[in-house]
Design a protein around this motif. Structure first.
Motif, short mmCIF file in Angstrom:
data_model
loop_
_atom_site.label_atom_id
_atom_site.label_comp_id
_atom_site.label_asym_id
_atom_site.label_seq_id
_atom_site.Cartn_x
_atom_site.Cartn_y
_atom_site.Cartn_z
N GLY A 213 0.82 -1.21 0.00
CA GLY A 213 0.00 0.00 0.00
C GLY A 213 0.85 1.26 0.00
O GLY A 213 2.07 1.22 0.26
N ALA A 214 0.19 2.37 -0.29
CA ALA A 214 0.91 3.65 -0.36
C ALA A 214 1.38 4.11 1.02
O ALA A 214 2.38 4.82 1.13
N ASN A 215 0.65 3.71 2.06
CA ASN A 215 1.09 4.11 3.41
C ASN A 215 2.45 3.49 3.74
O ASN A 215 3.34 4.15 4.26
N GLY A 291 -5.73 16.07 -3.12
CA GLY A 291 -5.45 15.96 -1.70
C GLY A 291 -6.42 15.18 -0.85
O GLY A 291 -7.61 15.10 -1.12
N ASN A 292 -5.88 14.62 0.18
CA ASN A 292 -6.64 14.10 1.31
C ASN A 292 -6.16 14.91 2.51
O ASN A 292 -4.95 14.92 2.77
N PRO A 293 -6.98 15.63 3.20
CA PRO A 293 -8.45 15.58 3.24
C PRO A 293 -9.14 16.64 2.39
O PRO A 293 -10.37 16.75 2.43
N VAL A 319 5.42 13.06 -3.77
CA VAL A 319 4.05 13.34 -4.20
C VAL A 319 3.23 12.06 -4.10
O VAL A 319 3.58 11.04 -4.72
N ASP A 320 2.19 12.12 -3.31
CA ASP A 320 1.30 10.97 -3.15
C ASP A 320 0.17 11.10 -4.17
O ASP A 320 -0.66 12.00 -4.10
N ASN A 321 0.17 10.16 -5.12
CA ASN A 321 -0.82 10.20 -6.22
C ASN A 321 -1.90 9.13 -6.04
O ASN A 321 -2.44 8.61 -7.03
N THR A 322 -2.20 8.81 -4.78
CA THR A 322 -3.19 7.77 -4.52
C THR A 322 -4.49 7.99 -5.31
O THR A 322 -5.14 7.04 -5.74
N TYR A 323 -4.86 9.25 -5.50
CA TYR A 323 -6.15 9.55 -6.16
C TYR A 323 -5.96 10.01 -7.61
O TYR A 323 -6.72 10.82 -8.10
N GLU A 324 -4.95 9.48 -8.27
CA GLU A 324 -4.65 9.96 -9.64
C GLU A 324 -5.84 9.85 -10.59
O GLU A 324 -6.01 10.67 -11.48
N PHE A 345 1.94 5.66 -5.46
CA PHE A 345 0.67 5.27 -6.07
C PHE A 345 0.04 4.14 -5.24
O PHE A 345 0.73 3.50 -4.45
N SER A 346 -1.25 3.92 -5.48
CA SER A 346 -1.95 2.90 -4.71
C SER A 346 -2.98 2.18 -5.58
O SER A 346 -3.59 2.79 -6.46
N PHE A 347 -3.15 0.90 -5.32
CA PHE A 347 -4.24 0.16 -5.98
C PHE A 347 -5.53 0.24 -5.15
O PHE A 347 -6.57 -0.19 -5.60
N SER A 348 -5.41 0.76 -3.91
CA SER A 348 -6.52 0.63 -2.97
C SER A 348 -7.83 1.22 -3.48
O SER A 348 -8.85 0.55 -3.50
N LYS A 349 -7.79 2.49 -3.84
CA LYS A 349 -9.06 3.14 -4.20
C LYS A 349 -9.40 2.87 -5.66
O LYS A 349 -10.54 2.55 -5.99
N ALA A 350 -8.42 3.02 -6.52
CA ALA A 350 -8.71 2.91 -7.95
C ALA A 350 -9.38 1.58 -8.27
O ALA A 350 -10.39 1.53 -8.97
C1 PLP Z 1 -3.39 10.25 0.36
C2 PLP Z 1 -3.42 8.81 0.74
N1 PLP Z 1 -2.30 8.11 0.67
C3 PLP Z 1 -2.28 6.81 1.01
C4 PLP Z 1 -3.41 6.19 1.46
C5 PLP Z 1 -3.33 4.75 1.86
O1 PLP Z 1 -3.31 3.98 0.72
P1 PLP Z 1 -2.97 2.44 0.79
O2 PLP Z 1 -4.24 1.73 1.07
O3 PLP Z 1 -2.44 2.15 -0.58
O4 PLP Z 1 -1.96 2.27 1.85
C6 PLP Z 1 -4.61 6.88 1.55
C7 PLP Z 1 -5.81 6.24 2.06
O5 PLP Z 1 -6.75 6.85 2.49
C8 PLP Z 1 -4.60 8.24 1.17
O6 PLP Z 1 -5.71 8.96 1.25
#
Ligand code: PLP
Length: 510
Positions: A213-215, A291-293, A319-324, A345-350
């Motif tokens: 995960g991206a975290n 961005g988050n939040p 740069v966190d592109n989780t929401y690309e 990057f992350s597979f989580s949301k996409a």
């Molecule tokens: C900006 C951001 N980065 C990372 C994550 C965590 O992603 P992952 O599930 O890939 O660890 C989140 C999840 O809410 C997020 O909002």
């Protein structure tokens, strides 16, 4: 915005309470100097930290509202379990008062705090962890409230592509699924990701490491790029897990810049000044785009400027592109590349793969030694990301970006419903939502205790959101529009509207 020396300016409430319980007179949990403060600090337990931290002979006051704490205890998770509730209830009768730092240092180290040092006491836990902010855990927030609809958690409502899940069913008995894989990630997945990075993100000079995960990717980077005591930069409202990653790795000199209140874009002038004047120069600048939040999207020229400032100063830009893929209203995501830039990057949301734990780091080919150091960290945390998760990621990529975009398009309606639901807060109160899955809303002045409002909304109106304080934005709430289908979002929006209407007109009537 000021400098937040996290571990230092935010003496853990727990350690304060514990030391005050075990030792007499009150002993400071932090025999260190305090040098700055984060404005309007409220910790996840809802107690205001009032700090005057400009001198080394510092006085720290922690105002403890036991009623508020006990009401929040079921709501927030950390190391607080229910047996501790009683304990904290008792502590509520303690009157924490100001104490001078240095005169009692001896007692912190000496006989009087012996119990602190016994196994089984909090005194035996790492301050690094104890003094890290606790995350707001949505499940805990909803516990005991059966009929609460969640606009809180940053998740999507969909599952991974069906064809990809079906393939997983077929391969679980393959021996390779149960073995370790290479630390960097499965070669075939890395190859597919390099191709995706080239094609979609225009990153042609980057290498890839697959992470859990991206975290975890972010923690890897903090451990690889920063030393304890380094200063780093982020912008409020910030992604709370990034903040915590710095805190728990000892990177406690977190310089928090403001964002423009209208656009929620980072204050680039402040960054320029900070990178110019700060000595030593901050090691790393972190942004989330979108961005988050906030759900705000940093325009390309602005990120280019940030990148240039970082390059000139010799700071990393992460740069966190989780929401690309989570872009609306015709806006297009982009990435920047450079030998000082790392993209996450992350597979989580996409791909609706939150629980499968797959993300990745795209890091510059030309950064000397970076790969080797990243590997050391990776080998000591997950060794490799889950193999079955990586295989699912590989199959999910076959569904392609259009599969994601179809789903993201549906979120526009959710966003509209929730924007409308928040209209009682006033015309200018709701911001963000250009990308990602979040709206960021300012609470009315007379009810600006975001923790209280969140609890009240859940208890009285059956709808959960996230308190802005968790992201360095007291007086705000974060509302997610990704976790529910449209029909459920409609119901949640009705509840939210009712609650906010009441909040504005009558206040928090119980
Ligand atoms: C900006 C951001 N980065 C990372 C994550 C965590 O992603 P992952 O599930 O890939 O660890 C989140 C999840 O809410 C997020 O909002």
């Amino acid at each position: 915005m000021g400098r937040a020396k996290c571990g230092e300016t935010r003496p853990s409430f727990l350690s304060q309470c514990l030391s005050s319980n075990f030792a007499a007179p009150l002993t400071p949990p932090l025999p260190r100097k305090h040098v700055g403060s984060r404005e309007g600090l409220v910790n996840p337990w809802g107690n205001q930290l009032v700090t005057d931290l400009r001198s080394s002979e510092v006085v720290v006051c922690e105002f403890f509202n036991p009623n508020l704490l006990s009401s929040l205890l079921p709501s927030f998770h950390g190391f607080l379990g229910s047996p501790l509730e009683l304990f904290f209830g008792l502590l509520g009768s303690l009157n924490l008062t100001a104490y001078p730092t240095s005169p009692v240092l001896g007692s912190w180290r000496g006989e009087e705090v012996k119990e602190e040092e016994e196994m089984g006491s909090f005194g035996r836990l790492a301050r690094r962890a104890v003094e890290t902010d606790a995350p707001v855990m949505v499940k805990e927030l909803l516990r005991g409230n059966k009929d609460v609809m969640s606009l809180a958690q940053g998740v999507v409502y969909w599952q991974p592509p069906e064809a990809a899940l079906n393939k997983i069913k077929e391969i679980v008995w393959e021996p390779s699924i149960s073995k370790y894989g290479s630390d960097d990630g499965l070669p075939e997945l890395r190859e597919a990701l390099l191709e995706k990075l080239r094609r979609e993100n225009k990153l042609t000079n980057s290498s890839v490491m697959v992470t859990s995960g991206a975290n975890q990717a972010f923690v890897n980077l903090v451990l690889t790029l920063c030393d304890a005591g380094d200063s780093v930069v982020m912008f409020a409202p910030y992604y709370f897990n990034s903040y915590m990653s710095f805190q728990m790795t000892g990177v406690t000199d977190i310089l928090v810049g403001a964002s423009n209140p209208e656009t929620l874009h980072p204050d680039v002038d402040w960054l320029e000044k900070t990178l110019r004047e700060n000595n030593p120069i901050p090691k790393l600048v972190s942004v989330v785009n979108p961005g988050n939040p906030s759900g705000a999207f940093i325009p390309k020229p602005m990120l280019q400027k940030i990148s240039e400032l970082c390059r000139n100063a010799g700071a990393w830009l992460v740069v966190d592109n989780t929401y690309e893929y989570f872009m609306y209203d015709g806006m297009e995501h982009y990435c920047l590349e450079g030998n000082h830039i790392v993209n996450l990057f992350s597979f989580s949301k996409a791909y609706g793969m939150m629980g499968w734990r797959v993300g990745y780091i795209a890091y510059p080919n030309e950064a000397d030694g970076l790969h080797a150091q990243l590997l050391k960290v990776q080998d000591n945390i997950p060794i490799c990301a889950s193999i079955v998760g990586q295989r699912l990621a590989l199959y999910a990529l076959e569904a392609g970006p259009e599969w994601i975009r179809e789903r993201v398009r549906d979120l526009v309606k959710n966003r509209e419903l929730l924007m409308e639901a928040m209209s009682p807060l006033g015309e200018d109160a709701v911001k963000g939502g250009e990308g990602a899955i979040y709206l960021w809303a300012k609470l009315p002045e007379k009810c600006s205790d975001d923790f209280e409002v969140v609890r009240w909304l859940a208890n009285k109106h059956g709808v959960a959101v996230i308190p802005g304080s968790a992201s360095g934005g007291p007086g705000y709430i974060r509302v997610s529009f990704g976790g529910l289908k449209e029909s459920d979002t409609r119901l949640a929006a009705e509840r939210l509207r009712r609650g906010l209407q009441e909040l504005v007109t009558e206040g928090m009537v119980q």
